[in-house]
Enzyme design. Structure first.
Site, PDB file in Angstrom:
ATOM      1  N   SER A 115      -1.658  -2.891  12.706  1.00 28.03           N
ATOM      2  CA  SER A 115      -2.581  -3.468  13.688  1.00 28.03           C
ATOM      3  C   SER A 115      -1.989  -3.345  15.092  1.00 28.03           C
ATOM      4  O   SER A 115      -0.792  -3.534  15.300  1.00 28.03           O
ATOM      5  CB  SER A 115      -2.811  -4.941  13.362  1.00 28.03           C
ATOM      6  OG  SER A 115      -3.402  -5.581  14.471  1.00 28.03           O
ATOM      7  N   GLY A 119     -14.763  -7.437  -0.299  1.00 29.99           N
ATOM      8  CA  GLY A 119     -14.056  -6.173  -0.471  1.00 29.99           C
ATOM      9  C   GLY A 119     -14.639  -5.303  -1.539  1.00 29.99           C
ATOM     10  O   GLY A 119     -15.724  -5.562  -2.068  1.00 29.99           O
ATOM     11  N   LYS A 164      -1.258   2.882   9.425  1.00 31.00           N
ATOM     12  CA  LYS A 164      -1.630   2.426  10.769  1.00 31.00           C
ATOM     13  C   LYS A 164      -1.574   0.908  10.809  1.00 31.00           C
ATOM     14  O   LYS A 164      -2.433   0.227  10.241  1.00 31.00           O
ATOM     15  CB  LYS A 164      -3.034   2.890  11.162  1.00 31.00           C
ATOM     16  CG  LYS A 164      -3.215   2.723  12.692  1.00 31.00           C
ATOM     17  CD  LYS A 164      -4.635   2.636  13.163  1.00 31.00           C
ATOM     18  CE  LYS A 164      -5.272   1.313  12.909  1.00 31.00           C
ATOM     19  NZ  LYS A 164      -4.625   0.188  13.622  1.00 31.00           N
ATOM     20  N   CYS A 184      -6.723 -14.728   4.267  1.00 25.45           N
ATOM     21  CA  CYS A 184      -8.008 -14.374   3.640  1.00 25.45           C
ATOM     22  C   CYS A 184      -8.405 -15.373   2.551  1.00 25.45           C
ATOM     23  O   CYS A 184      -9.586 -15.513   2.254  1.00 25.45           O
ATOM     24  CB  CYS A 184      -7.952 -12.963   3.084  1.00 25.45           C
ATOM     25  SG  CYS A 184      -6.509 -12.665   2.064  1.00 25.45           S
ATOM     26  N   GLU A 205      -7.016  -5.257  -6.035  1.00 27.35           N
ATOM     27  CA  GLU A 205      -5.598  -5.037  -5.734  1.00 27.35           C
ATOM     28  C   GLU A 205      -4.799  -5.425  -6.957  1.00 27.35           C
ATOM     29  O   GLU A 205      -5.311  -6.156  -7.806  1.00 27.35           O
ATOM     30  CB  GLU A 205      -5.215  -5.990  -4.612  1.00 27.35           C
ATOM     31  CG  GLU A 205      -4.821  -5.347  -3.335  1.00 27.35           C
ATOM     32  CD  GLU A 205      -4.094  -6.327  -2.439  1.00 27.35           C
ATOM     33  OE1 GLU A 205      -4.258  -7.543  -2.600  1.00 27.35           O
ATOM     34  OE2 GLU A 205      -3.352  -5.850  -1.577  1.00 27.35           O
ATOM     35  N   GLU A 245     -17.139 -16.411   7.572  1.00 29.35           N
ATOM     36  CA  GLU A 245     -15.690 -16.624   7.645  1.00 29.35           C
ATOM     37  C   GLU A 245     -15.308 -16.986   9.073  1.00 29.35           C
ATOM     38  O   GLU A 245     -15.823 -16.386  10.022  1.00 29.35           O
ATOM     39  CB  GLU A 245     -14.951 -15.327   7.251  1.00 29.35           C
ATOM     40  CG  GLU A 245     -13.444 -15.457   7.330  1.00 29.35           C
ATOM     41  CD  GLU A 245     -12.692 -14.130   7.180  1.00 29.35           C
ATOM     42  OE1 GLU A 245     -13.081 -13.132   7.798  1.00 29.35           O
ATOM     43  OE2 GLU A 245     -11.692 -14.120   6.442  1.00 29.35           O
ATOM     44  N   LYS A 290       0.841  -1.211   0.000  1.00 27.72           N
ATOM     45  CA  LYS A 290       0.000   0.000   0.000  1.00 27.72           C
ATOM     46  C   LYS A 290       0.871   1.255   0.000  1.00 27.72           C
ATOM     47  O   LYS A 290       0.648   2.186  -0.778  1.00 27.72           O
ATOM     48  CB  LYS A 290      -0.901   0.007   1.247  1.00 27.72           C
ATOM     49  CG  LYS A 290      -1.926  -1.125   1.290  1.00 27.72           C
ATOM     50  CD  LYS A 290      -2.724  -1.042   2.586  1.00 27.72           C
ATOM     51  CE  LYS A 290      -3.530  -2.285   2.898  1.00 27.72           C
ATOM     52  NZ  LYS A 290      -4.432  -2.771   1.894  1.00 27.72           N
ATOM     53  N   GLU A 321      -9.821  -4.690   1.217  1.00 23.66           N
ATOM     54  CA  GLU A 321      -9.463  -6.114   1.089  1.00 23.66           C
ATOM     55  C   GLU A 321      -9.959  -6.784   2.352  1.00 23.66           C
ATOM     56  O   GLU A 321      -9.341  -6.642   3.399  1.00 23.66           O
ATOM     57  CB  GLU A 321      -7.933  -6.293   1.023  1.00 23.66           C
ATOM     58  CG  GLU A 321      -7.202  -5.340   0.116  1.00 23.66           C
ATOM     59  CD  GLU A 321      -7.491  -5.604  -1.324  1.00 23.66           C
ATOM     60  OE1 GLU A 321      -7.825  -6.752  -1.642  1.00 23.66           O
ATOM     61  OE2 GLU A 321      -7.413  -4.668  -2.122  1.00 23.66           O
TER      62      GLU A 321
HETATM   63  P1  NAD Z   1      -9.614  -5.979  11.797  1.00 23.47           P
HETATM   64  O1  NAD Z   1     -10.622  -5.466  10.819  1.00 23.47           O
HETATM   65  O2  NAD Z   1     -10.018  -6.171  13.197  1.00 23.47           O
HETATM   66  O3  NAD Z   1      -8.374  -4.958  11.848  1.00 23.47           O
HETATM   67  C1  NAD Z   1      -7.649  -4.623  10.697  1.00 23.47           C
HETATM   68  C2  NAD Z   1      -7.057  -3.242  10.880  1.00 23.47           C
HETATM   69  O4  NAD Z   1      -8.105  -2.277  10.866  1.00 23.47           O
HETATM   70  C3  NAD Z   1      -6.327  -3.038  12.191  1.00 23.47           C
HETATM   71  O5  NAD Z   1      -5.245  -2.167  11.969  1.00 23.47           O
HETATM   72  C4  NAD Z   1      -7.389  -2.378  13.056  1.00 23.47           C
HETATM   73  O6  NAD Z   1      -6.857  -1.607  14.095  1.00 23.47           O
HETATM   74  C5  NAD Z   1      -8.105  -1.512  12.038  1.00 23.47           C
HETATM   75  N1  NAD Z   1      -9.503  -1.231  12.327  1.00 23.47           N
HETATM   76  C6  NAD Z   1     -10.411  -2.043  12.942  1.00 23.47           C
HETATM   77  N2  NAD Z   1     -11.615  -1.438  12.974  1.00 23.47           N
HETATM   78  C7  NAD Z   1     -11.474  -0.247  12.336  1.00 23.47           C
HETATM   79  C8  NAD Z   1     -12.346   0.831  12.064  1.00 23.47           C
HETATM   80  N3  NAD Z   1     -13.623   0.803  12.456  1.00 23.47           N
HETATM   81  N4  NAD Z   1     -11.866   1.901  11.393  1.00 23.47           N
HETATM   82  C9  NAD Z   1     -10.590   1.952  10.981  1.00 23.47           C
HETATM   83  N5  NAD Z   1      -9.692   0.978  11.258  1.00 23.47           N
HETATM   84  C10 NAD Z   1     -10.124  -0.107  11.924  1.00 23.47           C
HETATM   85  O7  NAD Z   1      -9.010  -7.296  11.158  1.00 23.47           O
HETATM   86  P2  NAD Z   1      -7.911  -8.276  11.779  1.00 23.47           P
HETATM   87  O8  NAD Z   1      -8.553  -9.089  12.847  1.00 23.47           O
HETATM   88  O9  NAD Z   1      -6.680  -7.511  12.105  1.00 23.47           O
HETATM   89  O10 NAD Z   1      -7.595  -9.193  10.499  1.00 23.47           O
HETATM   90  C11 NAD Z   1      -8.391 -10.264  10.136  1.00 23.47           C
HETATM   91  C12 NAD Z   1      -9.276  -9.922   8.955  1.00 23.47           C
HETATM   92  O11 NAD Z   1      -8.500  -9.387   7.877  1.00 23.47           O
HETATM   93  C13 NAD Z   1      -9.941 -11.168   8.392  1.00 23.47           C
HETATM   94  O12 NAD Z   1     -11.305 -10.922   8.129  1.00 23.47           O
HETATM   95  C14 NAD Z   1      -9.184 -11.426   7.089  1.00 23.47           C
HETATM   96  O13 NAD Z   1      -9.904 -12.146   6.146  1.00 23.47           O
HETATM   97  C15 NAD Z   1      -8.857 -10.036   6.651  1.00 23.47           C
HETATM   98  N6  NAD Z   1      -7.715 -10.025   5.706  1.00 23.47           N
HETATM   99  C16 NAD Z   1      -7.980  -9.803   4.372  1.00 23.47           C
HETATM  100  C17 NAD Z   1      -6.934  -9.812   3.446  1.00 23.47           C
HETATM  101  C18 NAD Z   1      -7.205  -9.552   1.980  1.00 23.47           C
HETATM  102  O14 NAD Z   1      -6.254  -9.320   1.220  1.00 23.47           O
HETATM  103  N7  NAD Z   1      -8.433  -9.594   1.519  1.00 23.47           N
HETATM  104  C19 NAD Z   1      -5.633 -10.069   3.869  1.00 23.47           C
HETATM  105  C20 NAD Z   1      -5.410 -10.305   5.228  1.00 23.47           C
HETATM  106  C21 NAD Z   1      -6.467 -10.275   6.142  1.00 23.47           C
END
Ligand code: NAD
Length: 492
Positions: A192, A468, A190, A298, A472, A393, A176, A264
């Protein structure tokens, strides 16, 4: 393809990297707000550090800096080749850091070192790839026609935000950030709150590249910090990878001022196994689908859809293979699979499995657990549950098994969930497999194989439905951060 040997840096060196910092306007500062959770070593369940968040005032400072950099235009106005040169310098600086990035990531996400070493080559490759887009002339294309000859310009929309999850943070962040910078946009990353450390290496690479101060910044924390960023009207483009709930909140915030947005999200990916599939190869594919990134991927296997005539034979072969999976310490080179990322997540996965047993699921989980106190969870196949009960999921090493009678039923089951990210088909008849794959409504379908490797790095990686928004890819991600202007002399 032969992979480079794994280098594991001394543990001391890895541990020294657990000093969290924000990177705002060229300065490293400690985030000041304590969060409720802890980052831990998932192999041992030992706490490493409390989760920390950047204060709202410091997030505001980062946003104001990004706006200042955008308005000054020092980065955006550099000729494309010169921006490309700086990104290549960042790639050169990041390449030797790969083993360290991999070790840090394995240490606190539980992803096995053999995989993080391989995946984190993406960190420096992402900067090379984004430089390549610039060198291809994408910022200024021309088109001739019967009326006017025009220039098609791609310019940065404005400050950009990149938000990444914990499962493969540095590689996702690099893709990104590199593309936002290539587009000429200042970008705020930002990571995680569960896995912020490996993303900090980007600072080391980009400082060597000599970008104007404040062009790349990092803030830390969870959803609240993410929301402050994406809701801010100065931000013009957002690239988010994460779960459905976060994705929906980001989309709602972006809708207010029609920000450019790339989401994504998750998947509940189906694998169709036709009756002529090679049993051993399919068992290997199922195992990879359950164990790659410890099932927290994912594109992990979610629903295994098998022709009824081979279901027993395939299940036996798969359980035999799963019984041999080396589940162990994520930093041990021989481990094929490591622990889940954190205790909260393990509880969530265990609850999902319990829920499926409550509706008739029979559990198959023959992998031996290691003698370690961490968050280990065996790859698990669950049979006997109605397909209507398995639409969500799980994001863990758990898949459900369903049988079908004919191709039409297989395709119906594969398209039954609201997601559409990945899919798989196994058959010895590749033409037939292609025919079935073409009917699956997902961003991509792999035939006779499961791995993190893309089928083709130049092809887009799209998402359907709840998986999504947008696509990408090498060009696609670059375009998220660009506005397009068509310029020409009238009537010529
Ligand atoms: P998450 O959505 O809890 O968090 C992801 C990121 O978003 C973190 O940095 C978190 O702090 C931030 N975030 C959470 N809520 C937010 C909000 N309301 N506003 C802005 N930012 C926010 O996800 P996770 O538990 O860290 O990761 C698991 C998820 O990610 C799974 O659903 C997985 O499928 C998905 N994922 C998708 C891909 C893809 O390429 N499609 C790749 C990896 C993971």
């Amino acid at each position: 393809m032969s992979l480079p040997p794994i280098t594991i840096p001394p543990l001391e060196e890895t541990l020294n990297r657990f000093q969290l910092f924000d990177y705002i306007d060229g300065e490293r500062v400690r985030p000041s707000l304590e969060m409720a959770g802890w980052v831990s070593n998932p192999n041992t369940a030992e706490a490493i550090a409390r989760q920390m968040a950047t204060s709202p005032e410091q997030v505001e400072r980062a946003l104001a800096t990004a706006q200042r950099v955008h308005e000054a235009g020092a980065w955006a106005r550099l000729p494309a080749d010169e921006r490309a040169e700086r990104l290549e310098a960042a790639a050169d600086a990041l390449m030797p850091l790969t083993p360290l990035i991999a070790a840090v990531e394995s240490y606190h996400t539980g992803m096995v070192i053999s995989l993080t070493n391989f995946v984190n080559a993406i960190v420096w490759l992402a900067f090379k790839g984004a430089a390549g887009v610039l060198r291809s002339g994408r910022t200024r294309l021309s088109a001739s026609g019967p009326l006017s000859e025009v220039e098609i310009l791609r310019k940065p929309l404005g400050p950009a935000v990149a938000i990444v999850p914990w499962n493969s943070p540095a590689a996702l962040a690099a893709h990104k950030v590199a593309n936002a910078l290539a587009a000429g946009a200042p970008v705020i990353l930002k990571p995680s709150e569960w896995a912020p450390y490996s993303c900090l290496f980007l600072v080391e690479g980009l400082e060597r590249a000599g970008l104007p101060q404040g062009t790349f910044q990092i803030v830390n924390g969870g959803a609240a910090v993410g929301q402050q960023l994406v809701a801010d009207r100065r931000v013009r483009a957002v690239s988010f990878t994460g779960g459905l709930q976060g994705g929906r909140a980001v989309a709602a915030a972006c809708a207010h001022d029609f920000k450019s947005m790339q989401l994504e999200l998750g998947g509940n990916n189906g694998m169709i196994v036709l009756e002529d599939a090679d049993i051993a190869k399919t068992a290997e594919g199922i195992t990879a689908g359950l164990t790659t990134l410890n099932g927290q991927w994912c594109r992990a296997l979610g629903r295994l859809l098998v022709h009824e005539s081979i279901a027993d034979e395939l299940l036996a072969a798969t359980l035999d293979r799963l019984g041999k999976v080396r589940l162990g310490d994520s930093l041990a080179p021989e481990s094929e699979m490591g622990p889940l990322a954190n205790e909260e997540h393990r509880r969530r996965i265990a609850a999902a499995v319990k829920g499926l047993t409550a509706v008739g699921g029979q559990i198959h989980a023959p992998t031996p657990l290691p003698d370690l106190p961490g968050y280990f969870f065996p790859p698990t196949l669950i049979a006997g549950v109605a397909p209507e009960e398995t639409l969500e999921e799980i994001f863990g090493p758990v898949a459900t098994l369903h049988t079908f009678r004919d191709e039409a039923e297989a395709v119906r089951l594969a398209n039954q969930t609201a997601y559409g990210l990945g899919g798989y088909v196994f058959s010895q008849d590749e033409e037939r497999a292609m025919r079935v794959a073409r009917q699956m409504n997902t961003g991509g379908v792999k035939i006779n194989g499961v791995s993190l490797l893309e089928l083709n790095v130049d092809a887009p990686r799209p998402a359907w439905g709840l998986s999504g928004f947008g696509q990408e890819g090498t060009l696609e991600t670059f375009d998220v951060f660009c506005g397009v202007s068509v310029v020409g002399v009238a009537g010529r």
